[in-house]
Scaffold this motif. Structure first.
Motif, PDB file in Angstrom:
ATOM      1  N   LYS A 197       0.837  -1.193   0.000  1.00  0.00           N
ATOM      2  CA  LYS A 197       0.000   0.000   0.000  1.00  0.00           C
ATOM      3  C   LYS A 197       0.871   1.242   0.000  1.00  0.00           C
ATOM      4  O   LYS A 197       1.760   1.376   0.828  1.00  0.00           O
ATOM      5  CB  LYS A 197      -0.914   0.018   1.228  1.00  0.00           C
ATOM      6  N   ALA A 198       0.589   2.141  -0.907  1.00  0.00           N
ATOM      7  CA  ALA A 198       1.312   3.410  -0.947  1.00  0.00           C
ATOM      8  C   ALA A 198       0.924   4.304   0.224  1.00  0.00           C
ATOM      9  O   ALA A 198       1.661   5.213   0.584  1.00  0.00           O
ATOM     10  CB  ALA A 198       1.048   4.137  -2.261  1.00  0.00           C
ATOM     11  N   THR A 199      -0.233   4.037   0.809  1.00  0.00           N
ATOM     12  CA  THR A 199      -0.720   4.867   1.911  1.00  0.00           C
ATOM     13  C   THR A 199      -0.518   4.205   3.264  1.00  0.00           C
ATOM     14  O   THR A 199      -1.172   4.574   4.231  1.00  0.00           O
ATOM     15  CB  THR A 199      -2.212   5.192   1.707  1.00  0.00           C
ATOM     16  N   ALA A 200       0.389   3.230   3.342  1.00  0.00           N
ATOM     17  CA  ALA A 200       0.671   2.587   4.623  1.00  0.00           C
ATOM     18  C   ALA A 200       1.174   3.626   5.617  1.00  0.00           C
ATOM     19  O   ALA A 200       1.841   4.595   5.234  1.00  0.00           O
ATOM     20  CB  ALA A 200       1.708   1.485   4.432  1.00  0.00           C
ATOM     21  N   PRO A 201       0.869   3.442   6.884  1.00  0.00           N
ATOM     22  CA  PRO A 201       1.354   4.401   7.892  1.00  0.00           C
ATOM     23  C   PRO A 201       2.879   4.504   7.862  1.00  0.00           C
ATOM     24  O   PRO A 201       3.583   3.521   7.653  1.00  0.00           O
ATOM     25  CB  PRO A 201       0.881   3.792   9.217  1.00  0.00           C
ATOM     26  N   VAL A 202       3.366   5.711   8.069  1.00  0.00           N
ATOM     27  CA  VAL A 202       4.800   5.992   8.072  1.00  0.00           C
ATOM     28  C   VAL A 202       5.189   6.417   9.476  1.00  0.00           C
ATOM     29  O   VAL A 202       4.502   7.232  10.103  1.00  0.00           O
ATOM     30  CB  VAL A 202       5.129   7.103   7.046  1.00  0.00           C
ATOM     31  N   VAL A 213       7.462   4.768   2.883  1.00  0.00           N
ATOM     32  CA  VAL A 213       8.654   4.176   3.482  1.00  0.00           C
ATOM     33  C   VAL A 213       8.532   2.656   3.464  1.00  0.00           C
ATOM     34  O   VAL A 213       7.479   2.110   3.800  1.00  0.00           O
ATOM     35  CB  VAL A 213       8.850   4.690   4.929  1.00  0.00           C
ATOM     36  N   SER A 214       9.607   2.004   3.083  1.00  0.00           N
ATOM     37  CA  SER A 214       9.622   0.542   3.031  1.00  0.00           C
ATOM     38  C   SER A 214       9.483  -0.045   4.431  1.00  0.00           C
ATOM     39  O   SER A 214       9.819   0.613   5.425  1.00  0.00           O
ATOM     40  CB  SER A 214      10.920   0.048   2.386  1.00  0.00           C
ATOM     41  N   PRO A 215       8.998  -1.283   4.534  1.00  0.00           N
ATOM     42  CA  PRO A 215       8.834  -1.905   5.855  1.00  0.00           C
ATOM     43  C   PRO A 215      10.123  -1.956   6.671  1.00  0.00           C
ATOM     44  O   PRO A 215      10.080  -1.845   7.896  1.00  0.00           O
ATOM     45  CB  PRO A 215       8.326  -3.314   5.523  1.00  0.00           C
ATOM     46  N   ASP A 216      11.291  -2.101   6.037  1.00  0.00           N
ATOM     47  CA  ASP A 216      12.547  -2.128   6.789  1.00  0.00           C
ATOM     48  C   ASP A 216      13.070  -0.729   7.123  1.00  0.00           C
ATOM     49  O   ASP A 216      14.065  -0.583   7.818  1.00  0.00           O
ATOM     50  CB  ASP A 216      13.612  -2.946   6.068  1.00  0.00           C
TER      51      ASP A 216
END
Length: 155
Positions: free
Chosen positions: A4-9, A86-89
């Motif tokens: 998701k491009a809108t995942a929480p950052v 932001v990527s998960p890592d």
């Protein structure tokens, strides 16, 4: 995994992306190329007004930055509107921003010079600042692509 491009950052990651945009605008306004170099990886890849692809920091500075920064005034990002992915890592990110600046016609008449950018970032560790690995900056439609100001550079 659902991408998701809108995942929480993480707010700290977003703040560091905003810091990158803020610092770049400070260096553009000061026409200080040397001070801005650490914001970009040595081998970053850019799209540019004056070249289709620009490979590396030094060619970008020579073929892009030095043709634009001394010719404009008031370059500021709309920091409250900066977007982050932001990527998960948390080691790769994309920042999107809109800027405002003033350009100049050949006769010195000022014009609004607004644009947008997509910047990819990387870092080796989460506690490090973001470093740009790619930039794509473009002016809004109808904006003259050349400004004719002439400010001295610091570096």
């Amino acid at each position: 995994m659902t991408v998701k491009a809108t995942a929480p950052v993480d707010p700290a990651d977003h703040a560091k992306i905003q810091d990158w945009f803020r610092e770049l605008s400070d260096h553009v306004q000061a026409v200080d190329f040397a001070a801005a170099r650490h914001l970009f990886s040595d081998d970053f890849l850019a799209f540019g007004t004056f070249s289709d692809f620009v490979y590396g920091q030094q060619p970008a500075e020579q073929n892009q930055w030095r043709k634009v920064w001394p010719t404009i005034d008031g370059f500021l990002w709309r920091l409250d509107d900066v977007k982050s992915i932001v990527s998960p890592d948390r080691l790769f990110a994309v920042g999107l921003g809109i800027w405002d600046s003033t350009g100049y016609q050949p006769d010195g008449t000022p014009f609004d010079r607004k644009g947008r950018a997509t910047v990819s970032f990387g870092r080796d560790q989460v506690d490090q600042p973001w470093v740009a690995t790619h930039t794509h900056m473009s002016l809004f439609r109808g904006t003259p692509d050349v400004s004719h100001g002439n400010k001295p550079s610091r570096s």
